[in-house]
Scaffold this motif. Structure first.
Motif, PDB file in Angstrom:
ATOM      1  N   CYS A  13       0.723  -1.109   0.104  1.00 53.64           N
ATOM      2  CA  CYS A  13      -0.089   0.096   0.103  1.00 53.64           C
ATOM      3  C   CYS A  13       0.906   1.379  -0.218  1.00 53.64           C
ATOM      4  CB  CYS A  13      -1.012  -0.011   1.194  1.00 53.64           C
ATOM      5  SG  CYS A  13      -2.065   1.278   1.290  1.00 53.64           S
ATOM      6  N   HIS A  14       0.499   2.189  -0.713  1.00 55.71           N
ATOM      7  CA  HIS A  14       1.196   3.530  -0.711  1.00 55.71           C
ATOM      8  C   HIS A  14       0.366   4.418   0.109  1.00 55.71           C
ATOM      9  CE1 HIS A  14       2.752   1.726  -4.309  1.00 55.71           C
ATOM     10  NE2 HIS A  14       3.969   2.285  -4.105  1.00 55.71           N
ATOM     11  N   ASP A  15      -0.549   4.302   0.858  1.00 52.31           N
ATOM     12  CA  ASP A  15      -1.337   5.101   1.787  1.00 52.31           C
ATOM     13  C   ASP A  15      -0.739   5.127   3.156  1.00 52.31           C
ATOM     14  OD1 ASP A  15      -3.216   6.436   3.499  1.00 52.31           O
ATOM     15  OD2 ASP A  15      -4.821   6.174   1.903  1.00 52.31           O
ATOM     16  N   LYS A  16       0.084   6.123   3.275  1.00 53.45           N
ATOM     17  CA  LYS A  16       0.613   6.343   4.603  1.00 53.45           C
ATOM     18  C   LYS A  16      -0.124   6.354   5.910  1.00 53.45           C
ATOM     19  CE  LYS A  16       4.253   9.062   7.264  1.00 53.45           C
ATOM     20  NZ  LYS A  16       5.395  10.227   6.976  1.00 53.45           N
ATOM     21  N   TYR A  17      -1.163   7.004   5.662  1.00 47.31           N
ATOM     22  CA  TYR A  17      -2.361   7.150   6.641  1.00 47.31           C
ATOM     23  C   TYR A  17      -2.829   5.628   7.364  1.00 47.31           C
ATOM     24  CZ  TYR A  17      -6.578   8.056   9.335  1.00 47.31           C
ATOM     25  OH  TYR A  17      -7.579   7.792  10.258  1.00 47.31           O
ATOM     26  N   PHE A  18      -3.009   4.891   6.179  1.00 49.60           N
ATOM     27  CA  PHE A  18      -3.545   3.386   5.994  1.00 49.60           C
ATOM     28  C   PHE A  18      -2.851   2.663   6.849  1.00 49.60           C
ATOM     29  CE2 PHE A  18      -5.920  -0.275   4.740  1.00 49.60           C
ATOM     30  CZ  PHE A  18      -7.101   0.062   4.582  1.00 49.60           C
ATOM     31  N   LEU A  19      -1.249   2.783   6.575  1.00 50.37           N
ATOM     32  CA  LEU A  19      -0.331   1.838   7.201  1.00 50.37           C
ATOM     33  C   LEU A  19      -0.022   2.452   8.568  1.00 50.37           C
ATOM     34  CD1 LEU A  19       2.181   2.080   4.033  1.00 50.37           C
ATOM     35  CD2 LEU A  19       0.930   0.032   4.770  1.00 50.37           C
ATOM     36  N   ASP A  20      -0.035   3.595   8.622  1.00 47.57           N
ATOM     37  CA  ASP A  20       0.220   3.912  10.273  1.00 47.57           C
ATOM     38  C   ASP A  20      -0.942   3.361  11.097  1.00 47.57           C
ATOM     39  OD1 ASP A  20       2.640   5.252  10.301  1.00 47.57           O
ATOM     40  OD2 ASP A  20       1.848   7.323  10.062  1.00 47.57           O
ATOM     41  N   LYS A  21      -2.222   3.405  10.775  1.00 48.20           N
ATOM     42  CA  LYS A  21      -3.142   3.113  11.450  1.00 48.20           C
ATOM     43  C   LYS A  21      -3.399   1.662  11.682  1.00 48.20           C
ATOM     44  CE  LYS A  21      -4.802   7.398  12.540  1.00 48.20           C
ATOM     45  NZ  LYS A  21      -4.847   7.608  13.855  1.00 48.20           N
ATOM     46  N   LEU A  22      -2.818   1.049  10.623  1.00 46.29           N
ATOM     47  CA  LEU A  22      -3.151  -0.515  10.657  1.00 46.29           C
ATOM     48  C   LEU A  22      -2.245  -1.410  10.801  1.00 46.29           C
ATOM     49  CD1 LEU A  22      -5.511  -2.254   9.670  1.00 46.29           C
ATOM     50  CD2 LEU A  22      -4.688  -2.286   7.401  1.00 46.29           C
ATOM     51  N   CYS A  23      -0.744  -1.192  10.243  1.00 40.85           N
ATOM     52  CA  CYS A  23       0.168  -2.149  10.183  1.00 40.85           C
ATOM     53  C   CYS A  23       1.155  -2.083  11.547  1.00 40.85           C
ATOM     54  CB  CYS A  23       1.240  -1.811   8.751  1.00 40.85           C
ATOM     55  SG  CYS A  23       0.316  -2.356   7.694  1.00 40.85           S
ATOM     56  N   THR A  24       1.850  -3.301  12.044  1.00 45.84           N
ATOM     57  CA  THR A  24       2.470  -3.157  13.120  1.00 45.84           C
ATOM     58  C   THR A  24       3.925  -3.867  12.647  1.00 45.84           C
ATOM     59  OG1 THR A  24       1.681  -5.567  13.374  1.00 45.84           O
ATOM     60  CG2 THR A  24       0.666  -3.885  14.607  1.00 45.84           C
ATOM     61  N   THR A  25       4.086  -4.257  11.446  1.00 40.27           N
ATOM     62  CA  THR A  25       5.415  -4.549  10.821  1.00 40.27           C
ATOM     63  C   THR A  25       5.599  -4.520   9.616  1.00 40.27           C
ATOM     64  OG1 THR A  25       5.206  -6.596  12.141  1.00 40.27           O
ATOM     65  CG2 THR A  25       6.865  -6.456  10.423  1.00 40.27           C
ATOM     66  N   ILE A  26       6.751  -3.583   9.161  1.00 42.49           N
ATOM     67  CA  ILE A  26       7.095  -3.218   7.624  1.00 42.49           C
ATOM     68  C   ILE A  26       8.246  -3.754   7.104  1.00 42.49           C
ATOM     69  CG2 ILE A  26       7.774  -1.220   6.334  1.00 42.49           C
ATOM     70  CD1 ILE A  26       5.077  -0.541   7.624  1.00 42.49           C
ATOM     71  N   LEU A  27       8.036  -4.568   6.030  1.00 41.99           N
ATOM     72  CA  LEU A  27       9.066  -4.936   5.325  1.00 41.99           C
ATOM     73  C   LEU A  27      10.023  -4.208   4.294  1.00 41.99           C
ATOM     74  CD1 LEU A  27      10.883  -7.623   4.756  1.00 41.99           C
ATOM     75  CD2 LEU A  27       9.106  -8.443   3.108  1.00 41.99           C
ATOM     76  N   GLU A  28      10.989  -3.921   4.243  1.00 38.16           N
ATOM     77  CA  GLU A  28      11.505  -3.022   3.341  1.00 38.16           C
ATOM     78  C   GLU A  28      12.706  -4.036   2.402  1.00 38.16           C
ATOM     79  OE1 GLU A  28      14.224   0.765   4.001  1.00 38.16           O
ATOM     80  OE2 GLU A  28      15.384  -1.241   4.032  1.00 38.16           O
ATOM     81  N   LEU A  29      12.078  -3.712   1.281  1.00 35.41           N
ATOM     82  CA  LEU A  29      13.020  -4.477   0.283  1.00 35.41           C
ATOM     83  C   LEU A  29      14.095  -3.436  -0.432  1.00 35.41           C
ATOM     84  CD1 LEU A  29      10.542  -6.696  -1.783  1.00 35.41           C
ATOM     85  CD2 LEU A  29      12.323  -7.359   0.219  1.00 35.41           C
ATOM     86  N   ASP A  30      15.343  -3.525  -0.081  1.00 38.39           N
ATOM     87  CA  ASP A  30      16.317  -2.736  -0.487  1.00 38.39           C
ATOM     88  C   ASP A  30      17.396  -3.373  -1.190  1.00 38.39           C
ATOM     89  OD1 ASP A  30      17.867  -0.322  -0.956  1.00 38.39           O
ATOM     90  OD2 ASP A  30      18.172  -0.008   1.174  1.00 38.39           O
ATOM     91  N   ARG A  31      17.758  -3.033  -2.633  1.00 33.74           N
ATOM     92  CA  ARG A  31      18.734  -3.570  -3.197  1.00 33.74           C
ATOM     93  C   ARG A  31      18.984  -5.162  -2.995  1.00 33.74           C
ATOM     94  NH1 ARG A  31      23.273  -0.201  -0.666  1.00 33.74           N
ATOM     95  NH2 ARG A  31      21.596  -0.087   1.030  1.00 33.74           N
ATOM     96  N   GLY A  32      17.826  -5.628  -3.163  1.00 31.83           N
ATOM     97  CA  GLY A  32      17.674  -7.161  -2.940  1.00 31.83           C
ATOM     98  C   GLY A  32      17.678  -7.915  -1.554  1.00 31.83           C
ATOM     99  N   GLN A  33      17.879  -7.000  -0.457  1.00 33.03           N
ATOM    100  CA  GLN A  33      17.864  -7.314   0.874  1.00 33.03           C
ATOM    101  C   GLN A  33      16.446  -6.926   1.604  1.00 33.03           C
ATOM    102  OE1 GLN A  33      20.306  -9.071   2.193  1.00 33.03           O
ATOM    103  NE2 GLN A  33      21.195  -9.099   0.131  1.00 33.03           N
ATOM    104  N   GLY A  34      15.814  -8.018   2.183  1.00 36.39           N
ATOM    105  CA  GLY A  34      14.841  -7.718   2.875  1.00 36.39           C
ATOM    106  C   GLY A  34      15.065  -7.518   4.455  1.00 36.39           C
TER     107      GLY A  34
END
Length: 245
Positions: free
Chosen positions: A156-177
């Protein structure tokens, strides 16, 4: 590559970003088709209703059987739940009999979302589920997810939605999670701290590499220290270079 393991009775539902629907059903009938048995029985009941005026005994018997089965499956509850879901996603009751084919792709995606949620899966994979929702429908969907007991992953690209809903974020950066615990704002703060620390480590490492290279060049010029220079160069080659994003 990799493996995915799903325990035997776990039901996983997936919502893609876009779905093309070629349904001839009404909005209500399409949504209620998520209840597989109820949806099929209601379609058959509608077919039989058209034949009832002829008074055929077999038609009457089958219609009675279908009606009895629908009662056993608590069709009234299923209809009420489906209507509630559709209205939460922005449909008006007077629109329920409109054909799905008359809807824009965005409104068709709301029907897809309603059908998925009515499946009552154990785990959901949502790909941009808020793309086609207005503010009112987003808030309804947000509250629905917060009150539900199923698990889910969403892109999701909706920051408000992510802030209110998610407790864990998975970042993918240059092939690394990398997992970050907290909502999206927490992720941004932690990411900034990590980046500052990485920049400091990078500057320090570049300084040390430059100094070692200068030392190696000086030692190479002296035959008595050439062996030491080679040893230092091998050690330098093994250093894991810090990269900035």
């Amino acid at each position: 590559r990799g493996s995915i393991f799903v325990s035997g009775k776990t039901r996983v539902a997936y919502m893609p970003q876009e779905v093309v629907m070629e349904s001839v059903r009404s909005i209500l009938e399409e949504a209620i088709s998520s209840y597989k048995d109820i949806g099929e029985l209601r379609e058959r009941a509608h077919e039989l209703e058209a034949l009832l005026p002829a008074g055929d005994h077999e038609v009457l018997e089958e219609y009675a059987h279908v009606s009895q089965r629908l009662t056993e499956l608590n069709v009234d509850f299923a209809i009420a739940e489906t209507k509630k879901m559709l209205m939460g996603l922005g449909f008006k009751q007077k629109e329920f009999d409109n054909p799905v084919s008359s809807l824009s792709s965005g409104w068709q995606m709301r029907v897809v979302l309603a059908k998925l949620l009515l499946q009552k899966a154990d785990f959901y994979l949502f790909d941009e589920p808020t793309n086609h929702l207005d503010i009112v429908a987003k808030d309804w969907f947000l509250n629905f997810l917060r009150q539900s007991d199923f698990g889910f992953i969403l892109v999701c690209h909706d920051k408000y939605f992510l802030d209110k809903l998610c407790t864990t974020i998975l970042e993918l950066d240059r092939g690394q999670g990398t997992l970050f615990y907290g909502n999206y704002t927490d992720y941004e703060d932690e990411k900034e701290h990590r980046l500052e620390a990485l920049k400091s480590a990078y500057v320090q490492q570049q300084k040390e590499i430059k100094e070692k290279k200068q030392t190696i060049e000086r030692f190479r010029a002296k035959s008595s220290k050439a062996k030491m220079a080679k040893s230092m160069q091998r050690a330098l080659d093994k250093i894991e270079i810090i990269e900035l994003p």
